[in-house]
Design a protein around this motif. Structure first.
Motif, PDB file in Angstrom:
ATOM      1  N   LEU A 250     -23.770  27.719   5.519  1.00  0.00           N
ATOM      2  CA  LEU A 250     -22.727  27.308   4.586  1.00  0.00           C
ATOM      3  C   LEU A 250     -21.434  28.060   4.874  1.00  0.00           C
ATOM      4  O   LEU A 250     -21.454  29.237   5.241  1.00  0.00           O
ATOM      5  N   LEU A 251     -20.311  27.376   4.676  1.00  0.00           N
ATOM      6  CA  LEU A 251     -19.003  27.999   4.824  1.00  0.00           C
ATOM      7  C   LEU A 251     -18.433  28.253   3.437  1.00  0.00           C
ATOM      8  O   LEU A 251     -18.268  27.332   2.639  1.00  0.00           O
ATOM      9  N   PHE A 252     -18.145  29.520   3.157  1.00  0.00           N
ATOM     10  CA  PHE A 252     -17.491  29.888   1.909  1.00  0.00           C
ATOM     11  C   PHE A 252     -16.024  30.131   2.242  1.00  0.00           C
ATOM     12  O   PHE A 252     -15.690  31.111   2.914  1.00  0.00           O
ATOM     13  N   GLY A 253     -15.164  29.209   1.803  1.00  0.00           N
ATOM     14  CA  GLY A 253     -13.790  29.271   2.270  1.00  0.00           C
ATOM     15  C   GLY A 253     -12.746  29.080   1.197  1.00  0.00           C
ATOM     16  O   GLY A 253     -13.040  28.800   0.032  1.00  0.00           O
ATOM     17  N   ALA A 254     -11.495  29.233   1.636  1.00  0.00           N
ATOM     18  CA  ALA A 254     -10.329  29.007   0.797  1.00  0.00           C
ATOM     19  C   ALA A 254      -9.530  27.845   1.383  1.00  0.00           C
ATOM     20  O   ALA A 254     -10.046  27.059   2.171  1.00  0.00           O
ATOM     21  N   GLU A 255      -8.282  27.754   1.027  1.00  0.00           N
ATOM     22  CA  GLU A 255      -7.471  26.579   1.356  1.00  0.00           C
ATOM     23  C   GLU A 255      -6.994  26.513   2.798  1.00  0.00           C
ATOM     24  O   GLU A 255      -6.565  25.455   3.274  1.00  0.00           O
ATOM     25  N   ASN A 256      -7.078  27.596   3.522  1.00  0.00           N
ATOM     26  CA  ASN A 256      -6.395  27.731   4.810  1.00  0.00           C
ATOM     27  C   ASN A 256      -6.663  26.639   5.845  1.00  0.00           C
ATOM     28  O   ASN A 256      -5.734  26.215   6.552  1.00  0.00           O
ATOM     29  N   PRO A 257      -7.922  26.154   6.011  1.00  0.00           N
ATOM     30  CA  PRO A 257      -8.146  25.115   7.030  1.00  0.00           C
ATOM     31  C   PRO A 257      -7.313  23.851   6.851  1.00  0.00           C
ATOM     32  O   PRO A 257      -7.089  23.129   7.828  1.00  0.00           O
ATOM     33  N   GLN A 258      -6.830  23.606   5.650  1.00  0.00           N
ATOM     34  CA  GLN A 258      -6.012  22.418   5.438  1.00  0.00           C
ATOM     35  C   GLN A 258      -4.636  22.539   6.089  1.00  0.00           C
ATOM     36  O   GLN A 258      -3.899  21.554   6.168  1.00  0.00           O
ATOM     37  N   LEU A 259      -4.305  23.734   6.555  1.00  0.00           N
ATOM     38  CA  LEU A 259      -3.015  23.945   7.215  1.00  0.00           C
ATOM     39  C   LEU A 259      -3.156  24.308   8.688  1.00  0.00           C
ATOM     40  O   LEU A 259      -2.161  24.539   9.377  1.00  0.00           O
ATOM     41  N   TYR A 260      -4.383  24.372   9.189  1.00  0.00           N
ATOM     42  CA  TYR A 260      -4.604  24.786  10.576  1.00  0.00           C
ATOM     43  C   TYR A 260      -3.859  23.911  11.576  1.00  0.00           C
ATOM     44  O   TYR A 260      -3.297  24.408  12.560  1.00  0.00           O
TER      45      TYR A 260
END
Length: 350
Positions: A106-116
Motif C-alpha cells: 500500500l502507498l500512504f501518500g499526500a497530494e504531491n503525485p498530482q503535480l509530478y
C-alpha cells in the motif's frame, strides 16, 4: 436356431440400453442447473507493506500510523510501515508501482503525485493507483503577527492592491504551500506579493515573529501552538466553510469567487496499484472505511484541524482530478511549474 435366439436377446439388451441412455440424457438436459457457489477471495494471505512517501513524524506519516492499527483489525493482518523518502515522495510512489498488483503493498501518500508531471518529477500520478481511501485534507491559513495591522483578508488584499509587490510574504519556495496559495490570491484577487523564500515552515514562522516578513501561509496544525499562545493572528482559512475550533472566516464565504477552487488543501490517502483485482481492492476499501469511521480516528482528525473525507471510488477520483486541475494550472500560471498541464490533458478549472 439357438444362435438366432441369442442374437435377438443381445439385440434387445443393446436396444434397451440405448433407450435408457436417451431417457437419462433427456432428464439431464431438463434438470435445473445448480447455482455456482461464489469463490471467496483469499486476501490478505500475508502481512501487508505500508510505504509512506515522507519521513517519520511528518503529517503524512502521522496520519498514516493513526489509521493503520485500526485497519489491521478488519484485515486480520499486520501492516508493516516503512518510510521511503526522497524526490517529493516520488521514490515511494515508484517503489509501490513496481510491486505486484496483489494488494499487499500500500502507498500512504499526500497530494504531491498530482503535480509530478508538470513539475517534471515523474510520469506517475494517482491515475496509476486506486484510492483505497482519502482520509482528509489540511486547511491552509493565512497568518500575520499578533500586532499586525491586518485583521482580516480584506485588509490584506486592499493593502496588496494599493501597493503591488510590497508586502513581504514568507514562502517555502516554488510549489510549496505559501507559493500555491499566493497563486490563488494572484489569480482571483489580482494581487502581487514580495515572496521571500525560506527552508521550511519553522524558519518562515520564526521570520514572521521576527518582523522579517509580514504574512505567510501554513497548515492550521502548524500554526495552532502560536495561535493559542496569542503570538499570531489567523486572518483567513483557505476553505469554503468555517473551521471547528478556530474563530476565523473562510475565504470562500468572505469572497465567493474563490469557491470554484474549493475545497482544496493538502490531502492524505491510502492507495494501491490500479491493476489490483477488484475483489481485493474492495476488501481494502471496506477495512479502511471502518477504520476511518472509528471514534478514535475521528478524534485524531479533529485534534489536528484535518477535514475528514473518507471517500473512495468515483468520488475520490473526482476530488483528485479537481485538485490536480486547480493546483497544476495555478502553479504553471505563476511560473512555478516548467511544463504546461495541457500537455497531459489536465483541464483548467473554468
Amino acid at each position: 436356431m439357438k444362435t438366432k435366439i441369442q442374437l435377438k436377446k443381445v439385440f434387445c439388451v443393446v436396444l434397451s440400453l440405448v433407450l435408457l441412455a436417451g431417457v437419462l440424457a433427456g432428464c439431464a438436459k431438463e434438470a435445473p442447473k445448480q447455482p455456482e457457489q461464489e469463490q471467496k477471495v483469499d486476501f490478505p494471505t500475508q502481512d501487508l507493506a505500508g510505504i509512506v512517501q515522507w519521513g517519520a513524524g511528518g503529517g503524512t506519516d502521522t496520519i498514516s500510523r493513526a489509521i493503520t492499527p485500526l485497519a489491521e483489525k478488519y484485515l486480520g493482518r499486520t501492516i508493516v510501515m516503512q518510510n521511503k523518502t526522497g524526490a517529493t515522495g516520488a521514490i515511494a510512489t515508484q517503489f509501490v508501482y513496481d510491486q505486484k498488483a496483489d494488494g499487499h503493498t500500500l502507498l500512504f501518500g499526500a497530494e504531491n503525485p498530482q503535480l509530478y508531471q508538470v513539475m517534471d518529477i515523474s510520469k506517475l500520478t494517482y491515475k496509476d493507483f486506486e484510492p483505497v481511501i482519502l482520509t482528509g485534507y489540511e486547511t491552509a491559513v493565512i497568518v500575520v503577527p499578533a500586532d499586525s495591522k491586518f485583521n482580516n483578508i480584506h485588509d490584506l488584499l486592499d493593502e496588496a492592491k494599493a501597493n503591488p509587490g510590497k508586502i513581504k510574504l514568507g514562502t517555502t519556495g516554488p510549489g510549496g504551500l505559501p507559493f500555491v496559495v499566493a497563486s490563488f490570491l494572484k489569480t482571483v484577487s489580482e494581487v502581487e506579493f514580495n515572496q521571500i523564500p525560506f527552508d521550511g515552515d519553522g524558519p518562515v514562522l520564526t521570520a514572521l515573529l521576527g518582523g522579517h516578513v509580514e504574512v505567510t501561509i501554513v497548515k492550521m496544525s502548524i500554526a495552532d501552538e502560536m495561535y493559542k499562545a496569542g503570538k499570531i493572528k489567523v486572518i483567513s482559512a483557505i476553505t469554503d466553510k468555517p473551521m471547528e475550533g478556530v474563530d476565523v472566516a473562510a475565504i470562500g464565504q468572505e469572497i465567493p469567487a474563490y469557491n470554484k477552487y474549493l475545497p482544496w488543501g493538502l490531502f492524505y490517502g491510502v492507495f494501491v496499484k490500479k491493476e489490483t483485482p477488484e475483489e481485493t481492492k474492495q476488501i481494502l476499501k471496506d477495512a479502511f472505511r471502518k477504520a476511518f469511521e472509528e471514534e478514535q480516528f475521528q478524534s485524531f482528525l479533529k485534534g489536528r484541524y484535518i477535514t475528514p473525507l473518507g471517500t473512495s471510488g468515483k468520488e475520490a477520483e473526482e476530488f483528485l482530478d479537481n485538485w490536480q486541475s486547480v493546483s497544476a494550472w495555478l502553479l504553471y500560471d505563476a511560473g512555478g511549474a516548467p511544463i504546461s498541464p495541457e500537455k497531459f490533458g489536465i483541464k483548467r478549472v473554468e
